[in-house]
Design a protein around this motif. Structure first.
Motif, PDB file in Angstrom:
ATOM      1  N   SER A 236       0.857  -1.183   0.000  1.00 39.85           N
ATOM      2  CA  SER A 236       0.000   0.000   0.000  1.00 39.85           C
ATOM      3  C   SER A 236       0.894   1.234   0.000  1.00 39.85           C
ATOM      4  O   SER A 236       1.675   1.449   0.947  1.00 39.85           O
ATOM      5  CB  SER A 236      -0.911   0.011   1.223  1.00 39.85           C
ATOM      6  OG  SER A 236      -1.518   1.282   1.392  1.00 39.85           O
ATOM      7  N   SER A 237       0.803   2.030  -1.061  1.00 41.94           N
ATOM      8  CA  SER A 237       1.623   3.256  -1.129  1.00 41.94           C
ATOM      9  C   SER A 237       1.211   4.235  -0.037  1.00 41.94           C
ATOM     10  O   SER A 237       2.053   4.968   0.511  1.00 41.94           O
ATOM     11  CB  SER A 237       1.475   3.899  -2.509  1.00 41.94           C
ATOM     12  OG  SER A 237       0.107   4.203  -2.765  1.00 41.94           O
TER      13      SER A 237
ATOM     14  N   ALA B  81       2.615   6.747   5.173  1.00 38.04           N
ATOM     15  CA  ALA B  81       2.294   6.916   6.590  1.00 38.04           C
ATOM     16  C   ALA B  81       3.440   6.432   7.472  1.00 38.04           C
ATOM     17  O   ALA B  81       3.748   7.058   8.498  1.00 38.04           O
ATOM     18  CB  ALA B  81       1.013   6.150   6.924  1.00 38.04           C
ATOM     19  N   ARG B  82       4.083   5.329   7.086  1.00 41.05           N
ATOM     20  CA  ARG B  82       5.227   4.824   7.879  1.00 41.05           C
ATOM     21  C   ARG B  82       6.351   5.841   7.917  1.00 41.05           C
ATOM     22  O   ARG B  82       6.956   6.097   8.961  1.00 41.05           O
ATOM     23  CB  ARG B  82       5.729   3.501   7.293  1.00 41.05           C
ATOM     24  CG  ARG B  82       4.931   2.297   7.699  1.00 41.05           C
ATOM     25  CD  ARG B  82       5.677   1.016   7.402  1.00 41.05           C
ATOM     26  NE  ARG B  82       5.973   0.849   5.991  1.00 41.05           N
ATOM     27  CZ  ARG B  82       5.139   0.297   5.105  1.00 41.05           C
ATOM     28  NH1 ARG B  82       3.945  -0.127   5.508  1.00 41.05           N
ATOM     29  NH2 ARG B  82       5.498   0.171   3.842  1.00 41.05           N
ATOM     30  N   THR B  83       6.632   6.407   6.750  1.00 43.04           N
ATOM     31  CA  THR B  83       7.716   7.406   6.676  1.00 43.04           C
ATOM     32  C   THR B  83       7.411   8.599   7.575  1.00 43.04           C
ATOM     33  O   THR B  83       8.274   9.070   8.334  1.00 43.04           O
ATOM     34  CB  THR B  83       7.880   7.888   5.223  1.00 43.04           C
ATOM     35  OG1 THR B  83       8.141   6.759   4.381  1.00 43.04           O
ATOM     36  CG2 THR B  83       9.023   8.881   5.116  1.00 43.04           C
TER      37      THR B  83
ATOM     38  N   LEU C 143      -6.220   6.059   5.497  1.00 42.06           N
ATOM     39  CA  LEU C 143      -5.772   4.692   5.806  1.00 42.06           C
ATOM     40  C   LEU C 143      -6.946   3.843   6.297  1.00 42.06           C
ATOM     41  O   LEU C 143      -7.102   2.685   5.894  1.00 42.06           O
ATOM     42  CB  LEU C 143      -4.671   4.725   6.880  1.00 42.06           C
ATOM     43  CG  LEU C 143      -3.251   5.053   6.439  1.00 42.06           C
ATOM     44  CD1 LEU C 143      -2.363   5.237   7.667  1.00 42.06           C
ATOM     45  CD2 LEU C 143      -2.699   3.937   5.550  1.00 42.06           C
ATOM     46  N   VAL C 144      -7.756   4.415   7.194  1.00 44.34           N
ATOM     47  CA  VAL C 144      -8.927   3.703   7.699  1.00 44.34           C
ATOM     48  C   VAL C 144      -9.882   3.370   6.553  1.00 44.34           C
ATOM     49  O   VAL C 144     -10.373   2.238   6.431  1.00 44.34           O
ATOM     50  CB  VAL C 144      -9.651   4.545   8.777  1.00 44.34           C
ATOM     51  CG1 VAL C 144     -10.995   3.907   9.151  1.00 44.34           C
ATOM     52  CG2 VAL C 144      -8.779   4.688  10.019  1.00 44.34           C
ATOM     53  N   GLN C 145     -10.145   4.359   5.704  1.00 42.29           N
ATOM     54  CA  GLN C 145     -11.057   4.152   4.579  1.00 42.29           C
ATOM     55  C   GLN C 145     -10.552   3.045   3.647  1.00 42.29           C
ATOM     56  O   GLN C 145     -11.325   2.176   3.220  1.00 42.29           O
ATOM     57  CB  GLN C 145     -11.224   5.459   3.794  1.00 42.29           C
ATOM     58  CG  GLN C 145     -12.220   5.358   2.641  1.00 42.29           C
ATOM     59  CD  GLN C 145     -12.268   6.651   1.834  1.00 42.29           C
ATOM     60  OE1 GLN C 145     -11.253   7.346   1.699  1.00 42.29           O
ATOM     61  NE2 GLN C 145     -13.437   6.978   1.304  1.00 42.29           N
ATOM     62  N   GLU C 146      -9.268   3.058   3.344  1.00 40.71           N
ATOM     63  CA  GLU C 146      -8.694   2.037   2.466  1.00 40.71           C
ATOM     64  C   GLU C 146      -8.829   0.638   3.058  1.00 40.71           C
ATOM     65  O   GLU C 146      -9.178  -0.316   2.369  1.00 40.71           O
ATOM     66  CB  GLU C 146      -7.212   2.361   2.218  1.00 40.71           C
ATOM     67  CG  GLU C 146      -6.498   1.379   1.300  1.00 40.71           C
ATOM     68  CD  GLU C 146      -5.017   1.689   1.187  1.00 40.71           C
ATOM     69  OE1 GLU C 146      -4.579   2.082   0.091  1.00 40.71           O
ATOM     70  OE2 GLU C 146      -4.285   1.533   2.208  1.00 40.71           O
ATOM     71  N   ARG C 147      -8.580   0.538   4.359  1.00 43.08           N
ATOM     72  CA  ARG C 147      -8.638  -0.773   5.013  1.00 43.08           C
ATOM     73  C   ARG C 147     -10.078  -1.283   5.101  1.00 43.08           C
ATOM     74  O   ARG C 147     -10.336  -2.483   4.888  1.00 43.08           O
ATOM     75  CB  ARG C 147      -8.038  -0.664   6.425  1.00 43.08           C
ATOM     76  CG  ARG C 147      -8.023  -1.971   7.196  1.00 43.08           C
ATOM     77  CD  ARG C 147      -7.025  -2.942   6.609  1.00 43.08           C
ATOM     78  NE  ARG C 147      -7.000  -4.204   7.341  1.00 43.08           N
ATOM     79  CZ  ARG C 147      -7.795  -5.236   7.055  1.00 43.08           C
ATOM     80  NH1 ARG C 147      -8.662  -5.149   6.057  1.00 43.08           N
ATOM     81  NH2 ARG C 147      -7.701  -6.348   7.761  1.00 43.08           N
ATOM     82  N   LEU C 148     -11.025  -0.407   5.401  1.00 40.88           N
ATOM     83  CA  LEU C 148     -12.415  -0.842   5.570  1.00 40.88           C
ATOM     84  C   LEU C 148     -13.053  -1.279   4.262  1.00 40.88           C
ATOM     85  O   LEU C 148     -14.063  -1.993   4.273  1.00 40.88           O
ATOM     86  CB  LEU C 148     -13.256   0.283   6.194  1.00 40.88           C
ATOM     87  CG  LEU C 148     -12.904   0.690   7.622  1.00 40.88           C
ATOM     88  CD1 LEU C 148     -13.913   1.706   8.149  1.00 40.88           C
ATOM     89  CD2 LEU C 148     -12.856  -0.508   8.552  1.00 40.88           C
ATOM     90  N   ARG C 149     -12.470  -0.876   3.138  1.00 44.11           N
ATOM     91  CA  ARG C 149     -13.011  -1.287   1.837  1.00 44.11           C
ATOM     92  C   ARG C 149     -12.585  -2.697   1.453  1.00 44.11           C
ATOM     93  O   ARG C 149     -13.132  -3.262   0.503  1.00 44.11           O
ATOM     94  CB  ARG C 149     -12.564  -0.306   0.751  1.00 44.11           C
ATOM     95  CG  ARG C 149     -13.307   1.024   0.793  1.00 44.11           C
ATOM     96  CD  ARG C 149     -12.759   1.985  -0.224  1.00 44.11           C
ATOM     97  NE  ARG C 149     -13.553   3.211  -0.290  1.00 44.11           N
ATOM     98  CZ  ARG C 149     -13.189   4.292  -0.965  1.00 44.11           C
ATOM     99  NH1 ARG C 149     -12.029   4.311  -1.628  1.00 44.11           N
ATOM    100  NH2 ARG C 149     -13.960   5.363  -0.986  1.00 44.11           N
TER     101      ARG C 149
END
Length: 479
Positions: free
Chosen positions: A97-98, A103-105, A121-127
């Motif tokens: 996940s780009s 976010a890690r950086t 990030l939350v939106q991407e994961r919940l999809r």
């Protein structure tokens, strides 16, 4: 329909079907998703929504100050409910996940994430499919009111919000003893939860930021934010004290997330009260009838009335009454059916007691379409029932009923003439109780959603529990 024939009567099967299959809630959830997602073509969207069948998957937010145990509770709930645990750490650790890489950086550099980046990030994961199918648990997210509003703007709404609470002094003490297993992510404590295996003990590490000053700073920030977050989730917040054993906190959290919030669906109560003689069924039925307008259906009283009216059923019942033998189930069911089919029972609902007494009778009633949507079993110890019934007396002159302990007669003259019913002797009561408990296990098994209550307390306290069980949806049982 012919407008001249109004008012139209809805067949009783229709609301029963709607309640059994949650049709109202199904349409309400689908309409909500339509308005939130606003698809270009609503029909394929609704078909996909129905095929997905995920209206009741967990959607939980767990919030709490540092060291309140929210991560542990979230992990236990995730395992028990077979759901997905989402935290800031798990979101930024996501591979391929780009967005997570960015976010890690940012997190490695600043030890925090911008609101918009965290929400994306939350939106991407919940999809992702596993969250759609099995639901999700947000651990410590949202952290601020701004994050909460941004998440809601994206159409993400939890069903249950749990907030853990404990005194700051307790939390600081807990935080100082915290240790983490770097391999599993499990959290331990030097005092309260030390692992017995030496291998795990040796690899535990001290997490960063657990000094007393750092903990106090994080607590201050949490208290500043939580009072602004909670108004974003009206009516779905449950506050649980975290200053108790973790297992107790988990049990309370699990009980809450298994409840279904009350909806606006039309609901006609069909209540069944079960319990041994003297458990208070008649009183509770009378209270329900008085407050909610339900039809009070006492099976024994129905049989007496049928016999007194000299109806065709009364003539069938008479020989059994005269011989003091049990009336056959098929006759009882005919009398009961005649009463439950009347318009007041169909419109207002009913509360039934005195039948069924065993599984066969329950199966017979069920096969004829009379299915209660709330079943209560009142449990009362033998000694309490003996005290309730053996001290009952009747005045043969006035017909007034008394109880030597709870409602004594006003004068010694009246007390001297009181009579005890043969049915209230200890031997008769014992026989009737044994008969009930011989069949009660199978009856409870048949009514799997039955609620068992302690009937050995103030009758109005018992009524409050019954009332709560009727007005609130039944909890969703998780295996």
């Amino acid at each position: 329909m012919d407008a001249t024939s109004a008012p139209h009567r809805i067949p009783p099967e229709m609301p029963q079907y709607g309640e059994a299959n949650h049709v109202f809630e199904l349409m309400q959830n689908m309409l909500e998703q339509l308005l939130i997602q606003q698809p270009k073509d609503p029909v394929p969207f609704m078909i996909e929504h129905l095929q997905r069948d995920n209206d009741y998957v967990p959607k939980i937010v767990i919030l709490g100050p540092p060291s309140s145990g929210k991560t542990t509770i979230a992990m236990w709930l995730g395992k028990h409910l077979n759901s997905n645990l989402l935290s800031v750490e798990s979101l930024i650790a996501k591979e391929y996940s780009s967005l997570a890489a960015d976010a890690r950086t940012h997190y490695q550099k600043f030890q925090t994430l911008p609101d918009m980046l965290l929400v994306r990030l939350v939106q991407e994961r919940l999809r992702e499919e596993d969250c759609v199918r099995r639901g999700w648990i947000l651990d410590g997210i949202p952290e601020t009111r701004e994050q909460a509003l941004m998440i809601q703007t994206l159409g993400v709404f939890p069903r249950h919000v749990i907030v853990l609470s404990a005194p700051d002094t307790v939390l600081i003490e807990r935080n100082l003893g915290k240790r983490i297993d770097p391999q599993t992510g499990e959290i331990y404590h030097t005092t309260f939860d030390w692992p017995p295996e030496s291998e795990i003990q040796n690899r535990l590490i001290v997490p960063a930021g657990i000094s007393e000053g750092e903990t106090a700073r994080r607590l201050l920030e949490y208290h500043r934010n939580i009072v602004r977050i909670l108004p974003s989730y009206p009516k779905i917040v449950k506050v649980i004290t975290a200053d108790q054993p973790c297992v107790d906190v988990f049990c309370q959290a699990l009980t809450y997330v298994q409840t279904i919030h009350r909806s606006n669906a039309p609901f006609t109560p069909r209540v069944l009260l079960c319990g041994p003689v003297g458990s208070g069924k008649s009183l509770q039925a009378a209270l329900l009838a008085q407050k909610y307008g339900l039809v009070n259906v006492c099976c024994g009283q129905l049989l007496k009335e049928a016999m007194a009216d000299k109806s065709k059923y009364g003539e069938m019942i008479r020989p059994f009454f005269e011989k003091e033998t049990a009336v056959p189930d098929y006759i009882i069911m005919k009398v009961l059916r005649q009463r439950l089919d009347q318009q007041d029972c169909l419109e207002r609902g009913w509360v039934l007691h005195g039948f069924p007494r065993d599984r066969d009778q329950a199966c017979l009633m069920d096969s004829m379409g009379y299915k209660p949507n709330r079943v209560f079993f009142l449990n009362v110890p033998f000694d309490s029932i003996i005290e309730r019934l053996t001290l009952r007396r009747t005045d043969p002159v006035t017909g007034e009923r008394s109880h030597l302990m709870y409602k004594p007669p006003p004068t010694m003259e009246i007390q001297a003439r009181l009579l005890q019913s043969p049915k209230d002797s200890e031997e008769q009561i014992k026989l009737r109780m044994e008969l009930f408990y011989r069949n009660s296990a199978e009856l409870q098994e048949f009514y799997g959603q039955a609620i068992t209550l302690n009937g050995d307390q103030d009758p109005y306290t018992v009524f409050e529990y019954i009332e709560s069980g009727i007005t609130n949806p039944l909890p969703k049982k998780v295996p």
